[in-house]
Scaffold this motif. Sequence first.
Motif, mmCIF file in Angstrom:
data_model
loop_
_atom_site.group_PDB
_atom_site.id
_atom_site.type_symbol
_atom_site.label_atom_id
_atom_site.label_comp_id
_atom_site.label_asym_id
_atom_site.label_seq_id
_atom_site.Cartn_x
_atom_site.Cartn_y
_atom_site.Cartn_z
ATOM 1 N N ARG A 1 -10.610 3.829 -4.954
ATOM 2 C CA ARG A 1 -9.706 4.931 -4.664
ATOM 3 C C ARG A 1 -9.911 6.089 -5.649
ATOM 4 O O ARG A 1 -9.779 7.251 -5.276
ATOM 5 C CB ARG A 1 -8.243 4.447 -4.710
ATOM 6 C CG ARG A 1 -7.879 3.441 -3.637
ATOM 7 C CD ARG A 1 -7.907 4.049 -2.234
ATOM 8 N NE ARG A 1 -6.851 5.015 -2.006
ATOM 9 C CZ ARG A 1 -5.653 4.734 -1.516
ATOM 10 N NH1 ARG A 1 -5.334 3.484 -1.195
ATOM 11 N NH2 ARG A 1 -4.758 5.685 -1.323
ATOM 12 N N ASN B 1 1.551 6.564 -6.968
ATOM 13 C CA ASN B 1 0.459 7.440 -7.369
ATOM 14 C C ASN B 1 0.801 8.904 -7.170
ATOM 15 O O ASN B 1 0.448 9.756 -7.984
ATOM 16 C CB ASN B 1 -0.814 7.067 -6.600
ATOM 17 C CG ASN B 1 -1.583 5.956 -7.272
ATOM 18 O OD1 ASN B 1 -2.392 6.186 -8.156
ATOM 19 N ND2 ASN B 1 -1.311 4.724 -6.872
ATOM 20 N N SER B 2 1.510 9.192 -6.100
ATOM 21 C CA SER B 2 1.937 10.568 -5.860
ATOM 22 C C SER B 2 2.893 11.026 -6.953
ATOM 23 O O SER B 2 2.793 12.153 -7.462
ATOM 24 C CB SER B 2 2.599 10.669 -4.487
ATOM 25 O OG SER B 2 3.042 11.982 -4.233
ATOM 26 N N ASP C 1 0.994 4.161 -2.867
ATOM 27 C CA ASP C 1 0.792 5.575 -2.540
ATOM 28 C C ASP C 1 1.911 6.427 -3.135
ATOM 29 O O ASP C 1 1.664 7.496 -3.702
ATOM 30 C CB ASP C 1 0.738 5.770 -1.022
ATOM 31 C CG ASP C 1 -0.587 5.334 -0.419
ATOM 32 O OD1 ASP C 1 -1.577 5.263 -1.177
ATOM 33 O OD2 ASP C 1 -0.633 5.066 0.792
ATOM 34 N N TRP D 1 -4.813 5.090 -9.104
ATOM 35 C CA TRP D 1 -6.006 5.916 -8.984
ATOM 36 C C TRP D 1 -5.744 7.394 -9.254
ATOM 37 O O TRP D 1 -6.661 8.124 -9.602
ATOM 38 C CB TRP D 1 -6.632 5.723 -7.604
ATOM 39 C CG TRP D 1 -5.677 5.998 -6.474
ATOM 40 C CD1 TRP D 1 -5.405 7.196 -5.879
ATOM 41 C CD2 TRP D 1 -4.850 5.031 -5.804
ATOM 42 N NE1 TRP D 1 -4.471 7.050 -4.880
ATOM 43 C CE2 TRP D 1 -4.111 5.733 -4.805
ATOM 44 C CE3 TRP D 1 -4.677 3.655 -5.926
ATOM 45 C CZ2 TRP D 1 -3.212 5.094 -3.962
ATOM 46 C CZ3 TRP D 1 -3.775 3.028 -5.090
ATOM 47 C CH2 TRP D 1 -3.057 3.732 -4.112
ATOM 48 N N ASN D 2 -4.507 7.839 -9.118
ATOM 49 C CA ASN D 2 -4.168 9.219 -9.445
ATOM 50 C C ASN D 2 -3.745 9.396 -10.896
ATOM 51 O O ASN D 2 -3.494 10.525 -11.334
ATOM 52 C CB ASN D 2 -3.032 9.735 -8.546
ATOM 53 C CG ASN D 2 -3.548 10.267 -7.219
ATOM 54 O OD1 ASN D 2 -4.742 10.469 -7.039
ATOM 55 N ND2 ASN D 2 -2.646 10.480 -6.282
ATOM 56 N N ARG E 1 -5.063 0.320 -9.638
ATOM 57 C CA ARG E 1 -3.910 0.507 -8.759
ATOM 58 C C ARG E 1 -3.257 1.874 -8.947
ATOM 59 O O ARG E 1 -2.416 2.275 -8.136
ATOM 60 C CB ARG E 1 -2.889 -0.605 -9.003
ATOM 61 C CG ARG E 1 -3.334 -1.956 -8.445
ATOM 62 C CD ARG E 1 -2.544 -3.105 -9.025
ATOM 63 N NE ARG E 1 -2.767 -4.333 -8.271
ATOM 64 C CZ ARG E 1 -3.854 -5.088 -8.363
ATOM 65 N NH1 ARG E 1 -4.841 -4.726 -9.169
ATOM 66 N NH2 ARG E 1 -3.976 -6.191 -7.633
ATOM 67 N N SER F 1 1.091 11.641 -10.350
ATOM 68 C CA SER F 1 0.013 12.630 -10.358
ATOM 69 C C SER F 1 0.338 13.832 -11.242
ATOM 70 O O SER F 1 -0.511 14.302 -12.007
ATOM 71 C CB SER F 1 -0.285 13.084 -8.933
ATOM 72 O OG SER F 1 -1.330 14.031 -8.907
ATOM 73 N N ARG G 1 -11.483 10.198 -4.805
ATOM 74 C CA ARG G 1 -10.942 11.499 -5.192
ATOM 75 C C ARG G 1 -12.068 12.521 -5.350
ATOM 76 O O ARG G 1 -11.860 13.722 -5.178
ATOM 77 C CB ARG G 1 -10.169 11.374 -6.506
ATOM 78 C CG ARG G 1 -8.808 10.718 -6.345
ATOM 79 C CD ARG G 1 -8.111 10.531 -7.667
ATOM 80 N NE ARG G 1 -8.100 11.762 -8.454
ATOM 81 C CZ ARG G 1 -7.738 11.817 -9.736
ATOM 82 N NH1 ARG G 1 -7.350 10.712 -10.365
ATOM 83 N NH2 ARG G 1 -7.752 12.971 -10.385
ATOM 84 N N ASP H 1 0.831 -1.209 0.000
ATOM 85 C CA ASP H 1 0.000 0.000 0.000
ATOM 86 C C ASP H 1 0.861 1.253 0.000
ATOM 87 O O ASP H 1 0.566 2.227 -0.706
ATOM 88 C CB ASP H 1 -0.920 -0.004 1.230
ATOM 89 C CG ASP H 1 -1.992 -1.077 1.147
ATOM 90 O OD1 ASP H 1 -2.212 -1.613 0.047
ATOM 91 O OD2 ASP H 1 -2.602 -1.379 2.189
ATOM 92 N N PHE H 2 1.931 1.226 0.790
ATOM 93 C CA PHE H 2 2.830 2.377 0.867
ATOM 94 C C PHE H 2 3.490 2.634 -0.487
ATOM 95 O O PHE H 2 3.593 3.777 -0.939
ATOM 96 C CB PHE H 2 3.880 2.129 1.942
ATOM 97 C CG PHE H 2 4.867 3.253 2.108
ATOM 98 C CD1 PHE H 2 4.465 4.465 2.652
ATOM 99 C CD2 PHE H 2 6.189 3.106 1.718
ATOM 100 C CE1 PHE H 2 5.360 5.513 2.806
ATOM 101 C CE2 PHE H 2 7.092 4.145 1.872
ATOM 102 C CZ PHE H 2 6.686 5.346 2.412
#
Length: 303
Positions: free
Chosen positions: A110, A15-16, A12, A71-72, A69, A19, A114, A8-9
């Motif tokens: 996810r 995705n960051s 994240d 989502w951003n 997976r 973005s 948003r 998960d980390f």
Amino acid sequence: MNSVTSTDFSLDLINSALSVAERKRIRNFDRPQLRPVVVVGAPRSGHTLFSQLLAASGAFGFISNFTARFWNAPVLAAELQRSLGLSEAPVFTSDHGRISGWTAPHEGGRFLQRLIKLGETHVADERPAASTVSEWRSELAALEDFHQRNVMLRNVIYGLNLPILFEALPNALIVVCRRDPLYQAQSIYEARIKGAGADTWWSAKPANSTTLMNLEWPQQIAGQIAGCYEAIDKHRAAFKNNFIDISYEAYCANPQDQVAAVLGAAGIAAPTNSLPSIVSTNTKREPDDVIDRLHQALSTTGL
């Protein structure tokens, strides 16, 4: 750090990082030109299976198990999925909403969050900022352009937050999946048993769920189903041209016609892909006392 948390980390972080590139990718898109289709219902209504049929028709672009997976960055993820050559034959089974295969349709929770910020229940605590709505809508417009098809979304939480959804997509076609309430309730009960037990809440939390938590499990299940459809149906008067109802029993009997009805309502030509026959699971599998308690609870809700 355990493996689940580590995964998960990592997602994240990915995705960051993606973005910024995604914002550049979608900056020239405003809103979908074709009619988005959003599949909703209450838990165990058959909405997952119907989304699989819509996906198998070949008429839609959608968030897949792979692109969910990211989502951003769903548009970049769709491009990556294609470049990797990910492709599988459609499947028509699922495990309580989870479908196997990288390219199978996914709920996209996810990505949904948003736009829709969830609180104690699955009804948003507040409306999103105009900039959030605009960006989320631009994502779908870019996805539509990439796939050159109408976009399909599937998640019961959209049905609990239709004012927000219609703010983003005012012409969305809402496909409301329904099923014989007794078999729907039985299936929710079985999902509870498979999880932490009959007394433990499972899946969508409509606005009435905080009150339902104080009741026994049959009333919780009946109230959950009723609460989900109440949230959907109260918007029909204002958006009467935005809804089409599909029943599990009808599409099990004739999936081709039911899919064609949705495609027609969305302004899409009849599907060219043939669809499989579907075997209904509407059978009484639980003991008579369980069935009787569910039936009695359902009768108090008007279902």
